[in-house]
Scaffold this motif. Sequence first.
Motif, PDB file in Angstrom:
ATOM      1  N   ILE A 105       0.137  10.735  -7.880  1.00 23.08           N
ATOM      2  CA  ILE A 105       2.070  10.251  -8.326  1.00 23.08           C
ATOM      3  C   ILE A 105       2.348   9.317  -9.127  1.00 23.08           C
ATOM      4  CG2 ILE A 105       3.468  10.506  -6.769  1.00 23.08           C
ATOM      5  CD1 ILE A 105       2.825  12.406  -4.459  1.00 23.08           C
ATOM      6  N   TYR A 106       3.347   9.580 -10.044  1.00 19.34           N
ATOM      7  CA  TYR A 106       3.790   8.056 -10.831  1.00 19.34           C
ATOM      8  C   TYR A 106       4.775   7.973  -9.979  1.00 19.34           C
ATOM      9  CZ  TYR A 106      -0.078   8.614 -14.535  1.00 19.34           C
ATOM     10  OH  TYR A 106      -0.760   9.132 -15.632  1.00 19.34           O
ATOM     11  N   GLU A 150       4.267   8.402   8.456  1.00 23.37           N
ATOM     12  CA  GLU A 150       4.899   9.852   8.345  1.00 23.37           C
ATOM     13  C   GLU A 150       3.875  10.292   7.000  1.00 23.37           C
ATOM     14  OE1 GLU A 150       6.953  12.367  10.046  1.00 23.37           O
ATOM     15  OE2 GLU A 150       6.074  10.257  11.500  1.00 23.37           O
ATOM     16  N   ALA A 151       3.827   9.671   5.581  1.00 20.80           N
ATOM     17  CA  ALA A 151       4.153  10.404   4.310  1.00 20.80           C
ATOM     18  C   ALA A 151       2.959  10.693   4.173  1.00 20.80           C
ATOM     19  CB  ALA A 151       3.894   9.091   3.386  1.00 20.80           C
ATOM     20  N   ASP A 192       2.983  -3.018  -1.980  1.00 20.06           N
ATOM     21  CA  ASP A 192       1.900  -3.542  -0.456  1.00 20.06           C
ATOM     22  C   ASP A 192       1.536  -1.316   0.045  1.00 20.06           C
ATOM     23  OD1 ASP A 192       1.400  -5.841  -1.130  1.00 20.06           O
ATOM     24  OD2 ASP A 192       3.355  -6.388   0.319  1.00 20.06           O
ATOM     25  N   PHE A 193       2.690  -0.719  -0.195  1.00 19.01           N
ATOM     26  CA  PHE A 193       2.734   0.690   0.207  1.00 19.01           C
ATOM     27  C   PHE A 193       1.916   0.769  -0.818  1.00 19.01           C
ATOM     28  CE2 PHE A 193       3.672   4.686   0.029  1.00 19.01           C
ATOM     29  CZ  PHE A 193       3.449   5.497   1.340  1.00 19.01           C
ATOM     30  N   VAL A 194       2.206   0.889  -1.935  1.00 22.61           N
ATOM     31  CA  VAL A 194       1.036   1.725  -2.758  1.00 22.61           C
ATOM     32  C   VAL A 194      -0.480   1.134  -3.092  1.00 22.61           C
ATOM     33  CG1 VAL A 194       0.147   2.426  -5.171  1.00 22.61           C
ATOM     34  CG2 VAL A 194       3.032   2.177  -4.661  1.00 22.61           C
ATOM     35  N   ARG A 195      -1.238  -0.305  -2.448  1.00 24.26           N
ATOM     36  CA  ARG A 195      -2.276  -0.365  -2.745  1.00 24.26           C
ATOM     37  C   ARG A 195      -3.206   0.177  -0.884  1.00 24.26           C
ATOM     38  NH1 ARG A 195      -3.899  -7.579  -2.694  1.00 24.26           N
ATOM     39  NH2 ARG A 195      -5.396  -7.286  -1.975  1.00 24.26           N
ATOM     40  N   TRP A 196      -1.823  -0.052  -0.120  1.00 20.43           N
ATOM     41  CA  TRP A 196      -2.196   0.497   1.388  1.00 20.43           C
ATOM     42  C   TRP A 196      -2.686   2.289   0.935  1.00 20.43           C
ATOM     43  CZ3 TRP A 196       0.022   4.397   3.598  1.00 20.43           C
ATOM     44  CH2 TRP A 196       0.033   5.047   5.202  1.00 20.43           C
ATOM     45  N   TRP A 197      -1.630   2.888   0.313  1.00 24.43           N
ATOM     46  CA  TRP A 197      -2.166   4.240   0.241  1.00 24.43           C
ATOM     47  C   TRP A 197      -3.211   4.569  -0.799  1.00 24.43           C
ATOM     48  CZ3 TRP A 197       0.579   8.933   1.256  1.00 24.43           C
ATOM     49  CH2 TRP A 197       0.255   9.664   1.291  1.00 24.43           C
ATOM     50  N   ALA A 249      -4.180  10.805  -0.220  1.00 20.80           N
ATOM     51  CA  ALA A 249      -4.940  11.998  -1.912  1.00 20.80           C
ATOM     52  C   ALA A 249      -3.145  12.570  -2.343  1.00 20.80           C
ATOM     53  CB  ALA A 249      -5.649  12.344  -1.869  1.00 20.80           C
ATOM     54  N   PRO A 250      -2.526  12.270  -3.147  1.00 17.45           N
ATOM     55  CA  PRO A 250      -2.633  12.065  -4.778  1.00 17.45           C
ATOM     56  C   PRO A 250      -2.816  10.454  -5.157  1.00 17.45           C
ATOM     57  CG  PRO A 250      -1.673  14.302  -4.576  1.00 17.45           C
ATOM     58  CD  PRO A 250      -0.952  12.763  -3.294  1.00 17.45           C
ATOM     59  N   ARG A 251      -4.113  10.531  -5.793  1.00 18.89           N
ATOM     60  CA  ARG A 251      -3.344   8.478  -5.850  1.00 18.89           C
ATOM     61  C   ARG A 251      -2.446   8.141  -6.468  1.00 18.89           C
ATOM     62  NH1 ARG A 251      -4.175   5.266  -9.431  1.00 18.89           N
ATOM     63  NH2 ARG A 251      -5.336   3.584  -9.389  1.00 18.89           N
TER      64      ARG A 251
END
Length: 887
Positions: A8-9, A215-216, A258-263, A269-271
């Motif tokens: 996911i971009y 929730e995401a 920070d959210f993307v790093r955590w995810w 997934a997806p990255r």
Amino acid sequence: MKENIDTIYLVHHTHTDIGFTNEQPVVMDLHAQFIDQAIDLCEQTADYPKGSALKWTCEAMGTVLYWLRHRSDRQIQRFVDLEKQDRIEVTGTFGVFSQCIPHEAMYRQFYPAEKLRKDYGIKVTTAMHCDINGHNWGMVEAMLDCGIDAFSMAINENVGRAAFNRQRPNGFYWEGASGRKILSWNGLHYNSNNYFGFPGIWERSYRGLPSDKQEAVKLLPAFLDWLKKRQYPYPFSLFQVTYTTFVDNGPPDPRLADFVRWWNENGHAPRMEIVTLREYFDALRRQPAGLLPTHRGEWTDYWNIGAASTAYETSLNRRTYHRLYESELALAWGDPIHALARRPELRESWENAWWYDEHTWGANTSIVQPFRQPARSQLNQKLNFAYRARSFAQLTRLEAIDRVARSLRGEGDGYYVMALNPLPWEREERLQFPSTWLDTDAAATVSHVQCLDRIEGSEQQGLGDQAMAVSEPVRIPPMGYRLFPAARLNAQTVPPSQGRPVRVAKAENSWLRVELDAKRGGIKSLFDKKRRREWVDAKHEYSLGGYVHEHCEAGKNATDMYGGRMQIFLEADWSKFMGYRGWNANWPAVRRGVTKVVSQTATTLPGQIRFVQKCLAPGAKNVEYEITLAEDKAYVDLKVTIDKLWDTAPEACYVTFPFALPKSRPRYQTAGGVVRPHLDQLPDCNQDYHTAQHWADLSNDKCGVTVTTVDAPNVMFGGFNLAKLFDKPRPNIPPLLLSVAMTNYYHVNYAGGQLGSTTFHYRIFPHDAFDGAESNRIGQEAAFPLICHPVMNPAGTRPGKSSLLTLSNPAIVPLAVKPSEDGRALIIRLYNPLDKSRSLTARLFSEPREIWQCDNLENAKTQLPHKGGKFTATFSPHATLAFRVVL
């Protein structure tokens, strides 16, 4: 459908609404602060794992220019360094424009992008529009001509819907009228990330829903399932990410990286990967060709009916573009030093005109709180863009024309009138100018430009409040001028007159016979003597040029703060992704026409007769018709002046054109093409109403009629269509054209009401089988009347009659004839509006040193041979070519 989406971009940006959430100066300053914050966040996250370091995409060039003008060299260098690292991207369009923007302005808006390329080495290769927008068909060619190779849209469906409604999100090649195409992305709403919990979900918490970032993990699978049901074909998806608290005019979100790093570190997934818009298009280009189909047609806008919520200023701004064309044409004749000196004023006028055409018409509180300071301030500053644009355009125009007039050589001392023709064909017309020019020293006074400004800036009211001089027909050369001794014009003075009362108003010339409607106002009969046919549908409820007031009564819901508007625009379910409910096609409309024709008069002028009807009508203090039939013209001129009463209740005012024209098909001129509804539009685009540049047309195989739309751009075909959302072609569209003169229907962002007098000019031109070149000619002549200018004792060196430029093919349209931006040459930009290739010979008023074919950003490319001031060029269909002439 790809079974698995692996990436996911995320493209992070702010949506640009100049106004709406804050007053315009505040918005501009906020956007400058956002760029500063983005620079800091990009630097602070530079060592984050790949994909999670923050990147920022600047949605509009105009706010970047504002930032550059207000920041230090050191801060600008930080920005440039990050851009070169692909951490910041600047997209190319000046603003998020409505479809009111004209053809030349679509090219001119990319000049700042070229300056950034040259001055800072910044790559500008993409364009980005968000919110409730489409765009003119010619935008395809304009982008490609100006170095843009990809275009992204993210439409808010709260008005209308997105193109490809059942396929979105989707990538495709958008094909222009020329057959050229640009890679395009038709994306989700620009704040869709809010519904799925990243980087936080303020939108959901605001509405009482869970808001923790976990929730995401729960919500995103529902989105992936939704894509699967739509047969989504790509192994990745895109979310445009705006700040969750302020989705419009909001800052960079410090939580995103920070959210993307955590995810990613937790293996979800997806990255996810934060990218610039350019990087996303690079990924899209790598997909198999079969996954990127080609679609041809205009990306027609639903939002631009808001232009009719500030109708006077919309008309004013449209005519300001004409002033700018005339200013630059006259400057091209004049002193290059003076042209350079006036470049700042011209630039400011262009930019103010663009900001007026930006898609934000009013405040977010314009309907519910129209009299409070925020709504008043935002509306007045919005309108001020139009007035500032007009002021500088008018100043440079009058100065430049005066310099041309004073450079001419007369036959002796005395009063002269110079007539200037801005268009590339000879015109034979009667000159009209104030009678004082014949016997006073208006042309000799130092302040005459100031005096003229009071006259020439009054297109809305006309010049009927003072004595006029009307000449015999004279010929003015193409894109040229002619100097006349005032005494030899045989001009007849026509005093201000109320006209003689008439009970039955009829007139005829060699082509047409006109009869006015004494009960409903407007035209009862328009009989074509050459074709032996009646053009007016006598059975229709309204007359030709008839006034109609429409309103939506307040609904039964006492809590409806929008005064009944939500009967039309059904409120979206904001708790759901893609939770829009659409429009109510059966909303309760009440329509009424003129209630009484109070008076009807006729005035005989040299070579023409003019009728005036004063009427009482709902929604207005009064409505006035002015119908003019000239003895030597195959058309009728109609002015409709609406003296509007203020009302914040939902309403609209229309001017009706019901024609007796069976089996007709509608067309209209968009910037860069001619559009047939549905046939020349992308799927699911707006067929309710359209934005026309200079004209709209109804024609069958044998004949038709063109109506010019200089002041009121929005038109409807076939009926009162608001909220119809036509899903299929309409094979039998009734021969009814509606001009949407005024409206305030939407519940935010449009002006709450309108007050005072606005005049709408229309030219009704019957013709044989449709000919686009002929309709263009009629539209241009309505937009660019002959210009008259006084001069006393002209003792210059130029002859009293000349053409700056003549074109061998009258179908070719000049978009600009102007001094170059560097002040070293003359730029000529020409457009071929036809579906066929055309060759052209152009002749300049003097022998140039060099002629170059240049790109549409004024960069010289190929030197052309020339002799006797002549050069030739070949235009492919719908091509725009530019030439750089060194005199």
